[in-house]
Design an enzyme around this catalytic site. Structure first.
Site: not given
Length: 269
Positions: A142, A155
């Protein structure tokens, strides 16, 4: 690795980017094993595949369940005869809160799915991939895996771990038939982005910076598959990911401050 006639496993294949990867692979003439925790979502992917669904098999399981993942390669090989590649796309995001307010149940879920799920899939399939004439592993990290996003700290930590694991694996596999790609998507119009509240915050504060344009998951899928077919080491998906990668390399603290300013409205709630 050209994808025509290859057999590819895609996690998170029931929705969002994963579904678009499945459909795009099928359109390229690949056979696909789509994995997802949501059986109904997988059924919808099969419907959307239409005539190509003859080359699609679905497997409902939680990639955080190591025993279930370890049994998966034989199930896929039993159906297709071999496996040529895996795309570890499945992931979850944390509630949009600061670390001090994040409970351990949420922390465990994010780490178990994003990091350990990717690890389990890679470990389970790697021996079979090494036995193929050519093979490919693609792990979806990501933009938050190289750039800190307040409110998504765990995350980001899970995706940073995916980044380093993938890059280390690439080095370990030099001289073998298996190529490895790590992918860094920016903002996309999928459920994971919308549910996080990230995009709404960026748009609210767009007066301080150019507005973020969400990339469609179908276009993101095409970019990722192009990266696989060209054996790219890393793939940045979206203009925001490319821009923030460049800024973070030049001035990490300034890039972190920029993102903090974008997130501050949501974090103050």
């Amino acid at each position: 690795m050209k994808l025509h006639d290859k057999i590819i496993v895609v996690t998170g294949g029931g929705s969002g980017l994963g579904r678009e990867l499945v459909l795009a692979l099928l359109s390229k003439g690949a056979s696909v094993a789509a994995v997802d925790v949501n059986a109904a979502a997988l059924e919808e992917t099969v419907k959307l595949a239409g005539m190509n669904s003859a080359n699609l098999a679905t497997y409902t399981l939680n990639i955080a369940d190591r025993a279930a993942v370890e049994a998966l390669p034989e199930r896929v090989i039993s159906r297709f005869g071999a496996v040529d590649g895996i795309i570890n796309n499945a992931g979850v995001i944390q509630p949009f809160v600061k670390l001090k307010d994040l409970d351990y149940a949420a922390i465990d879920r994010v780490m178990n799915v994003n990091l350990f799920g990717t690890l389990y899939m890679t470990k389970a399939f790697l021996p079979h991939l090494l036995a193929r004439p050519e093979a490919h592993i693609t792990n979806i990290s990501s933009m938050g895996g190289f750039l800190p996003v307040p409110g998504q700290t765990i995350y980001g930590a899970s995706k940073a771990a995916v980044k380093l694991m993938t890059e280390g694996l690439s080095s370990e596999l030099q001289g073998t038939n298996v190529r490895v790609t790590v992918v860094f998507p920016g903002a996309m119009g999928t459920n994971i982005a919308v549910n996080s509240g990230v995009m709404e915050t960026l748009q609210l504060k767009a007066g301080e910076a150019p507005p973020v344009k969400m990339l469609g998951p179908d276009k993101a899928a095409r970019i990722i598959l192009d990266g696989i077919e060209n054996n790219r080491y890393r793939v940045l998906v979206g203009s925001d990911a490319r821009f923030m990668d460049a800024i973070y390399r030049l001035h990490p603290q300034r890039a972190a401050r920029f993102i903090l300013n974008q997130m501050s409205g949501l974090l103050s709630q």
